[in-house]
Write an enzyme that holds these catalytic residues in place. Structure first.
Site, PDB file in Angstrom:
ATOM      1  N   CYS A  94       7.292 -19.798   4.906  1.00 45.65           N
ATOM      2  CA  CYS A  94       6.275 -19.939   3.859  1.00 45.65           C
ATOM      3  C   CYS A  94       4.858 -19.633   4.326  1.00 45.65           C
ATOM      4  O   CYS A  94       3.905 -19.961   3.639  1.00 45.65           O
ATOM      5  CB  CYS A  94       6.320 -21.340   3.264  1.00 45.65           C
ATOM      6  N   HIS A 111     -10.432  15.939  -1.907  1.00 48.39           N
ATOM      7  CA  HIS A 111     -10.261  14.920  -0.862  1.00 48.39           C
ATOM      8  C   HIS A 111     -10.390  13.523  -1.443  1.00 48.39           C
ATOM      9  O   HIS A 111      -9.568  12.636  -1.177  1.00 48.39           O
ATOM     10  CB  HIS A 111     -11.313  15.133   0.237  1.00 48.39           C
TER      11      HIS A 111
END
EC number: 2.7.9.1
Length: 878
Positions: A835, A459
């Protein structure tokens, strides 16, 4: 009600690989493997429709579901020759979840379902192995108890360990049938304590197991995993029910996981692990350290089970060629007979994903476009992992398995709770015996993961690779003392808060912080980014104002600077005193004197930036933030400022008080500064154009300047500043006897600017959408304060996501669309860019592509992500 149950097995299947929406990822894979005539245990899939019904009808089943379920089991009995609940030839079942998108370890599984005292005795007779039957019964009681009855897993572990200690037994394999019978009796008592009765009826067990798997869809760990990985909750989970095959039946039985290529590096060779005489959960949970499928080791599958290995190799090749992608295959071997339990598209590191995608293009299995669509843009963060500098003669304190690449340094924590608590102020390494799905939050906030047990398919390893975090597993020479909260490495005893470094690429663990090397792109990475640039329409620029940021940006493939925040240059220790003098100066002459001192420093800053960027465009935003950001806050700084201006401290304090603003982010900033204090913008313009001229004259560099005015809301602001700027440039052209070429633009970051964009566009060459401030002013929410209520808004689903991370297309997006449409109507040649922080977010980049922007500009370390996302947007939308 739609069909709820689909069969698969040796007689073919009702479904196929295209039916993931109703069969889930696992169920669709089982159906497809049935159609390919591969050896899989017979079974059936309960569709996602049941999950959706369950959650919209008070956790109940449809009216006829129980009859359909019984019919499905009877069909399974007919194909297997076994009978569910029989005391002669019993059929045992596995019940597994199967969501549309793979969620490894996040949901529940129950094995050996159908067990009770009588069935256990019958199984022992049929298999001629009483110990195997008892071990299977013990496993069922433990798994069913934890999953269905919510009995804490450690209570079963405590009972098991207590009996082993009393019997003076240390290895699980030495536990006798007589001892297993005692353990089972105590397990049954635990069931009665929590459920008030022992559930022995097989069909009652099956129904309750189905409900438990459905409930696990909304378990805390599953919800967190879906949030981290942006998986929809509405899709639900399917449930796969199969006849049990037993990897723990004998020494010729085994269970394992195999990848058709390396999930860490992408190397084209089989990679995997297996455990002899074990069940599937043993290898996935990480409670035992498995053996390699291929290695020089005499214990490898290739050496110990050559015939099964050959069959598994051929099936692996068949599945990869069929799905045209790397596969993660779970299998069980029962008395030397191979069964495939599951195949799915394998989780992989970004390095592996890119290498495999490029390899498959070269092998003519997929196209370049398909290769690009296989890359998760966000996973490219992993390409920026650091690694350890081994040239420094380092000595490790432990060695384990290299489960997920990259190096991480941090303080030791022993619990996910401590990881969450301490990660706010420190980088942490989560140290566990092994991880479980409950640890998901702690893993998410940790810089790296170290486990004592488990292998490359445990896991911890699978989840860490998916998160792009360094992970080392199977460090058997380390010991955790749970009571004392210490980590023991030989004679070395480490406690919480001690610093270690792990190397997920080699499996080594070091004491303290060690020298690290910054990563470089592989040849495959460079190639796939080239393919991305060839495909995309959007150009990717960067936000940068320092030489170091510019160099990194060019290295990562930026096509220019889309935002140079000129004010960031002012915070340099040599400049900030002059900036403060300029702001606080009591008269215009003193202010101009300070400005003139700043001029040569700003000129050198711009010159250095232009030099790095060469002929690439550089978009410089004139001073934007409110002046209070530059002002002194400490008494020492105030005294220094008073001394430099030869003014009394009281006058400095008066000036500071006079400049105080209640809401500075909506106050005297941006273009308003340029209009009210023109000498600031004049100095910046002079510095920029002087830098351009000197580079042209001295180094023959032709700079591509874009000059941007911030925070416009009224066309008259742009007209005023445009006139001032052109007047200044005309003076500079006469001074230098040189004609300057540049573009003038503005940021669209206020709703009024977006709505008045038709008039504004007539005055400029380009728009750049400042989505940070546009989001703030559209929502009326401060980006700095949203954290105080955002978690609640997300939890209550008022917001689907953080609007400062994922662009709000309905509100902010519509303003952008309006601005583009109106701006282009008056200026068809208007160039468009974005931006804000959104410019590096894949979903937002997809929106900007659809809006026909020319470029987006993101932070340097988001450039590779943006390049892939821009290509994917073009492939999806043309």
């Amino acid at each position: 009600m739609k069909k709820l149950i689909y069969y698969f097995g040796s007689n073919g299947s009702d479904g196929n690989a295209s039916m993931k929406d109703i069969l889930g990822n696992k169920g669709a894979g089982l159906a497809e493997m049935s159609n390919l005539k591969l050896p899989i245990p017979d079974g059936f899939t309960i569709t996602t429709e049941l999950c959706n019904y369950f959650y919209t009808h008070d956790n109940s089943f449809p009216k006829n579901f129980r009859n359909e379920l019984r019919t499905a089991v009877e069909k399974l009995e007919a194909t297997t020759g076994k009978v569910f609940g029989s005391t002669k030839n019993p059929l045992l079942l596995s019940v597994r979840s199967g969501s549309i998108v793979s969620m490894p370890g996040m949901m529940d599984t129950i094995l050996n379902l159908g067990m009770n005292d009588e069935v256990c005795a019958a199984l022992g007779e049929v298999c001629k192995d009483k110990r195997f039957a008892l071990d299977s019964y013990k496993r069922f009681l433990e798994m069913y108890g934890a999953t269905v009855l919510s009995i804490p897993s450690d209570l079963f572990e405590q009972i098991y360990e207590r009996h082993k200690i009393q019997a003076d037994i240390y290895r699980d394999s030495d536990v006798t049938p007589q001892l297993l019978e005692k353990i089972i009796e105590d397990f049954k008592k635990l069931h009665v304590k929590y459920a008030e009765k022992l559930i022995t009826d097989p069909y009652e067990q099956l129904e309750s197991a189905i409900k438990a798997v459905l409930n696990s869809w909304m378990s805390n760990r599953a919800v967190i995993y879906r949030k981290i990985n942006n998986i929809s909750e509405s899709s639900g989970t399917a449930i796969n029910i199969q006849s049990m095959v037993f990897g723990n039946l004998s020494k010729t039985s085994a269970t394992g996981v195999i990848f058709t290529r390396s999930p860490s590096t992408g190397e084209k060779k089989l990679f995997g692990e297996f455990l002899i005489n074990a069940q599937g959960e043993d290898i996935v949970s990480g409670t035992r350290t498995p053996l390699p499928i291929i290695s020089d080791d005499s214990n490898s599958m290739k050496a110990t089970m050559p015939k099964v290995f050959d069959e598994l190799s051929k099936i692996s090749e068949t599945l990869e060629k069929h799905y045209l992608d790397m596969q993660d295959i779970e299998f069980t071997i029962e008395n030397s007979k191979l069964y495939i339990l599951q195949t799915r598209t394998a989780k992989r590191t970004a390095i592996a994903a890119i290498k495999i995608a490029v390899q498959m293009v070269e092998e003519k299995l997929i196209s370049k476009e398909q290769a690009l669509m296989r890359i998760d843009p966000e996973s490219l963060n992993q390409l920026l992992h650091t690694r350890i500098d081994y040239s420094k003669g380092l000595t490790s304190i432990a060695d384990g398995l290299p489960a997920s690449p990259g190096a991480a340094t941090g303080i030791i924590v022993f619990s996910p709770y401590d990881a969450e608590k301490l990660s706010h102020h420190h980088k942490v390494i989560l140290v566990r015996h092994d991880t479980s799905p409950e640890d998901i939050n702690g893993m998410h906030v940790s810089s790296g993961i170290l486990t004592i047990r488990g292998g490359m398919t445990s896991h911890a390893a699978v989840v860490a690779r998916g998160m792009g975090k360094p992970c080392v597993c199977g460090t058997n020479n380390l010991v955790i003392d749970e009571k004392k909260q210490t980590l023991i490495a030989g004679d070395l005893i480490l406690k919480q808060d001690d610093i270690i470094t792990i190397d997920g690429g080699t499996g080594k663990v070091f004491l303290g912080a060690v020298p690290l090397i910054q990563p470089t792109f592989s040849e495959e990475s460079k190639l796939i980014l080239e393919w991305a640039d060839e495909t995309s329409k959007l150009k990717i620029r960067t936000n940068a104002e320092t030489v170091s940021d510019a160099l990194v940006s060019v290295k990562f493939g930026a096509k220019g600077i889309g935002l140079c925040r000129s004010e960031h240059m002012f915070f340099d220790k040599n400049k900030i005193p002059l900036v403060r003098e300029m702001i606080i100066a009591p008269d215009i002459d003193r202010r101009k004197l300070a400005v003139q001192k700043l001029l040569p420093l700003q000129t050198q800053d711009f010159k250095a930036l232009f030099r790095v960027m060469g002929d690439k465009p550089v978009n410089i935003r004139l001073l934007d933030p409110p002046l209070h950001e530059f002002l002194p806050t400490t008494e020492e700084d105030k005294k220094n400022l008073a001394s430099s201006l030869n003014l009394p401290l009281s006058m400095i304090n008066q000036r500071l008080h006079a400049m105080h603003e209640v809401n500075p982010m909506l106050g005297h900033r941006g273009c308003r500064l340029g209009i009210c204090s023109p000498e600031i913008y004049q100095m910046q313009v002079e510095a920029i154009f002087t830098a351009i001229f000197e580079l042209h004259k001295e180094e023959n560099i032709e700079c591509k300047l874009e000059l941007m005015i911030p925070l416009i809301s009224n066309v008259n602001e742009i007209k005023k500043l445009k006139g001032d700027i052109y007047e200044m440039i005309h003076e500079l052209e006469e001074r230098y006897e040189h004609k300057f070429s540049f573009s003038l633009g503005t940021m669209i970051e206020l709703p009024r600017a977006a709505l008045n964009s038709k008039k504004i566009a007539e005055e400029v060459d380009y728009f750049s959408f400042g989505t940070n401030d546009l989001t703030q002013t559209t929502y009326g929410i401060s980006r700095d304060d949203i954290a105080s209520f955002l978690p609640y808004y997300l939890e209550e689903r008022i917001f689907e996501s953080d609007p400062f991370t994922t662009l709000d297309e309905e509100g902010v997006g519509e303003l952008i669309e309006i601005a583009i449409k109106r701006g282009k109507s008056s200026n068809p040649s208007l160039k468009l860019g974005a931006c804000g922080e959104h410019a590096g977010h894949p979903a937002s980049i997809e929106f900007f592509h659809k809006m026909n922007l020319d470029y987006v500009s993101c932070s340097p370390y988001r450039i590779p992500i943006a390049r892939i996302a821009a290509a994917q947007a073009k492939i999806k939308h043309g």
